[in-house]
Scaffold this active site. Structure first.
Site, short mmCIF file in Angstrom:
data_model
loop_
_atom_site.label_atom_id
_atom_site.label_comp_id
_atom_site.label_asym_id
_atom_site.label_seq_id
_atom_site.Cartn_x
_atom_site.Cartn_y
_atom_site.Cartn_z
N ARG A 77 6.66 2.25 -5.34
CA ARG A 77 5.84 2.21 -4.11
C ARG A 77 5.05 0.90 -3.97
O ARG A 77 3.94 0.91 -3.43
CB ARG A 77 4.87 3.40 -4.04
CG ARG A 77 5.56 4.74 -3.88
CD ARG A 77 6.03 4.91 -2.45
NE ARG A 77 6.87 6.10 -2.32
CZ ARG A 77 6.45 7.24 -1.81
NH1 ARG A 77 5.24 7.36 -1.38
NH2 ARG A 77 7.28 8.25 -1.71
N ARG A 81 1.60 1.26 1.82
CA ARG A 81 0.28 1.25 2.47
C ARG A 81 -0.81 0.50 1.75
O ARG A 81 -1.85 0.23 2.34
CB ARG A 81 -0.16 2.70 2.74
CG ARG A 81 0.55 3.28 3.96
CD ARG A 81 0.26 4.73 4.11
NE ARG A 81 0.74 5.46 2.92
CZ ARG A 81 0.46 6.72 2.66
NH1 ARG A 81 -0.31 7.39 3.47
NH2 ARG A 81 0.95 7.30 1.58
N ARG A 90 4.14 -2.38 10.24
CA ARG A 90 4.50 -1.02 10.63
C ARG A 90 3.76 -0.50 11.85
O ARG A 90 4.10 0.58 12.35
CB ARG A 90 4.18 -0.06 9.46
CG ARG A 90 5.21 0.12 8.38
CD ARG A 90 6.32 1.13 8.75
NE ARG A 90 5.87 2.30 9.49
CZ ARG A 90 5.37 3.40 8.96
NH1 ARG A 90 5.27 3.51 7.67
NH2 ARG A 90 4.98 4.41 9.72
N ASP A 126 13.80 5.52 2.25
CA ASP A 126 13.24 6.77 1.76
C ASP A 126 14.37 7.66 1.27
O ASP A 126 15.51 7.52 1.71
CB ASP A 126 12.42 7.49 2.83
CG ASP A 126 11.55 8.56 2.20
OD1 ASP A 126 10.45 8.23 1.70
OD2 ASP A 126 11.97 9.74 2.16
N TYR A 201 13.24 19.35 -0.94
CA TYR A 201 12.70 19.16 0.43
C TYR A 201 13.52 19.97 1.44
O TYR A 201 12.97 20.51 2.40
CB TYR A 201 12.72 17.69 0.82
CG TYR A 201 11.63 16.88 0.16
CD1 TYR A 201 10.31 17.01 0.57
CD2 TYR A 201 11.91 16.01 -0.89
CE1 TYR A 201 9.30 16.29 -0.05
CE2 TYR A 201 10.92 15.28 -1.51
CZ TYR A 201 9.61 15.43 -1.09
OH TYR A 201 8.61 14.72 -1.70
O1 1CP Z 1 7.95 0.38 -2.60
C1 1CP Z 1 8.58 1.43 -2.45
O2 1CP Z 1 8.78 2.18 -3.43
C2 1CP Z 1 9.04 1.77 -1.06
C3 1CP Z 1 10.29 2.50 -0.88
C4 1CP Z 1 10.18 4.03 -1.00
C5 1CP Z 1 10.73 4.80 -2.01
C6 1CP Z 1 11.42 4.28 -3.27
C7 1CP Z 1 9.57 4.92 -0.07
C8 1CP Z 1 8.85 4.53 1.13
N1 1CP Z 1 9.85 6.19 -0.47
C9 1CP Z 1 10.53 6.14 -1.65
C10 1CP Z 1 11.08 7.26 -2.40
C11 1CP Z 1 10.54 8.61 -2.19
N2 1CP Z 1 10.26 9.27 -1.02
C12 1CP Z 1 10.32 9.51 -3.24
C13 1CP Z 1 10.62 9.21 -4.67
C14 1CP Z 1 9.53 8.37 -5.23
C15 1CP Z 1 8.24 9.08 -5.54
O3 1CP Z 1 8.26 10.08 -6.26
O4 1CP Z 1 7.20 8.60 -5.05
C16 1CP Z 1 9.86 10.71 -2.70
C17 1CP Z 1 9.48 11.96 -3.44
C18 1CP Z 1 9.82 10.55 -1.29
C19 1CP Z 1 9.42 11.53 -0.29
C20 1CP Z 1 8.28 11.03 0.50
N3 1CP Z 1 8.42 10.13 1.50
C21 1CP Z 1 6.92 11.31 0.33
C22 1CP Z 1 6.32 12.24 -0.71
C23 1CP Z 1 5.89 13.54 -0.11
C24 1CP Z 1 5.54 14.60 -1.14
O5 1CP Z 1 6.32 15.54 -1.35
O6 1CP Z 1 4.45 14.47 -1.78
C25 1CP Z 1 6.22 10.56 1.29
C26 1CP Z 1 4.74 10.52 1.53
C27 1CP Z 1 7.19 9.80 2.01
C28 1CP Z 1 6.96 8.79 3.07
C29 1CP Z 1 7.04 7.39 2.61
N4 1CP Z 1 8.15 6.85 1.97
C30 1CP Z 1 7.92 5.50 1.73
C31 1CP Z 1 6.62 5.20 2.25
C32 1CP Z 1 5.99 3.82 2.23
C33 1CP Z 1 6.09 6.38 2.79
C34 1CP Z 1 4.77 6.55 3.49
C35 1CP Z 1 5.01 6.35 4.93
C36 1CP Z 1 3.79 6.16 5.72
O7 1CP Z 1 3.18 7.20 6.08
O8 1CP Z 1 3.45 4.99 5.98
#
Ligand code: 1CP
Length: 395
Positions: A77, A81, A90, A126, A201
């Site tokens: 991540r 943000r 964004r 994602d 999910y």
């Molecule tokens: O730098 C990076 O890692 C960006 C790329 C990235 C990756 C590798 C994003 C962007 N998402 C992910 C993978 C991801 N997505 C995972 C595996 C990694 C982890 O465990 O953190 C998971 C579980 C998700 C699912 C997801 N997408 C969540 C988690 C929700 C939960 O169940 O708690 C969330 C909040 C997202 C949205 C998301 N994905 C990525 C970002 C930057 C965001 C936030 C978007 C925003 O609101 O701006």
């Protein structure tokens, strides 16, 4: 994928990791040394690994169990943000639209590399993107995460899932190609969600804490579970393939929620599907990292699924993880994200412990034990990268 020598323990966290030495080898030979001729021939001529751009990087060296100039570091991540330039890029653009706009995804991927000088980019996308591209109605709700319009809970619903086509992945290939052009000699890590985490999910219909519904389903309706996990494995595997074809030098399979499973359920209902996703990219020979949280009891089973490198969360010290993996697997991790806000002295003391524990492994890629919290001061990350590089640089 590589022969790995016995680990040597460092007394003080400075680098004494020993592995196959490539010092003195010609760059062309080094890239041949990382991948076999057959594997290289499966990559496009311009792929950064084939064009010998990223093969010499500390990241690729460590991922393949070799000694590197210093220990490479990147942060899960890291794009997101915590960065003001990310929030600006964004502005007004929904998450999934941002992921599917190639120039924007490329720019966001490169932002943390530019700012923090981390040793790899992680592709901005994602884990739900492949299902979105297949035609599943999914959105990412700000502050919550992925939400599906229709959860998938019955065999009929599983069998009605659309298949992901190769052409639907074109925006991903385009974004990855643009990213690797910008990254030059810094490797790009592609990624996908592991079948259990993705299916969790889909069955829940959104984020959940205990993942009760998918865990019930695997026992109550094993056929539906199996077909759903197979669908998720195929879809994530295709996503990984597209990223490697377009230029990713390594990939990470995220099984973020695997820690909600006991080892018996993991082995019985999950492992073969993660193995299937990983095997879909085996022919390319690019290193495959396998990461989950709360997986202390699952590390050997996750390694057996076919990973080259194991990512460890912050709960288990790396020397103990190394012991559980018989000292044979390069490790990634595992600075506690909570300590990013604890002040420099406390953070660096903790980082030193992580480095010392990581020195027991055949190779160590420094990362956090899970993602960067959105509230993190970006300067803390930039300074931490400098600190880690300095602490581990070989004389
Ligand atoms: O730098 C990076 O890692 C960006 C790329 C990235 C990756 C590798 C994003 C962007 N998402 C992910 C993978 C991801 N997505 C995972 C595996 C990694 C982890 O465990 O953190 C998971 C579980 C998700 C699912 C997801 N997408 C969540 C988690 C929700 C939960 O169940 O708690 C969330 C909040 C997202 C949205 C998301 N994905 C990525 C970002 C930057 C965001 C936030 C978007 C925003 O609101 O701006």
């Amino acid at each position: 994928m590589t022969e790995i020598q016995q680990p040597q323990r460092a007394a003080n966290g400075a680098d004494s990791q020993q592995s196959r030495s490539i010092v003195g080898a010609h760059p062309r030979d080094r890239q041949r040394d990382l991948l076999t001729e057959a594997q290289l021939s499966r990559l496009s001529a311009s792929h950064p690994l084939r064009a010998a751009q990223t093969a010499d990087s500390p990241m690729l060296q460590a991922l393949t169990g070799r000694a590197s100039e210093y220990r490479p570091v990147w942060f899960m991540r890291q794009a997101g943000r915590s960065l003001p330039e990310y929030r600006k890029a964004r502005e007004g653009i929904p998450m999934l639209d941002a992921c599917l706009t190639p120039e924007l995804a490329a720019e966001i991927t490169v932002q943390p590399v530019r700012r923090h000088k981390v040793d790899a980019g992680i592709f901005f996308s994602d884990i739900v993107i492949p299902m979105k591209l297949a035609g599943v109605n999914v959105d990412i709700v700000p502050g919550r995460g992925p939400v599906l319009e229709h959860p998938v809970r019955t065999l009929d619903e599983v069998r009605s899932l659309p298949e992901l086509t190769d052409t639907a992945l074109d925006p991903i290939r385009e974004a990855v190609a643009a990213t690797v052009d910008m990254l030059g000699s810094t490797p790009l890590i592609g990624f996908a969600g592991a079948p259990f985490t993705v299916a969790a999910y889909m069955v829940e219909g959104g984020p959940s804490r205990d993942h009760l519904r998918p865990r019930t389903m695997m026992h109550a309706d094993p056929v539906a579970w199996r077909e759903l996990a197979q669908w998720a494995a195929r879809t994530s595997g295709q996503f990984l393939r597209a990223q490697i074809e377009a230029g990713a030098s390594a990939v990470q399979l995220f099984d973020s929620w695997a820690g909600s499973l006991g080892e018996a359920d993991y082995r019985r209902y999950v492992q073969e599907h993660s193995a299937a996703a990983l095997s879909m990219v085996e022919e390319f020979g690019v290193p495959r990292i396998h990461f989950g949280t709360g997986t202390a009891e699952l590390l050997p089973a996750m390694h057996e699924a076919g990973a080259d490198v194991i990512g460890v969360d912050y709960r288990l010290p790396l020397d103990e993880a190394n012991r559980r993996l018989n000292g044979a697997v390069p490790l990634q991790g595992n600075i506690d994200p909570a300590l990013l806000a604890a002040g420099r002295e406390t953070l660096y003391a903790h980082a030193d412990e992580v480095l010392a524990a990581g020195a027991s492994a055949p190779a160590h890629i420094v990362n956090l034990g899970h993602g960067v919290p959105p509230t993190t001061d970006p300067q803390v990350l930039t300074d931490l990268v400098t600190y880690l590089h300095e602490r581990t640089r070989r004389p």
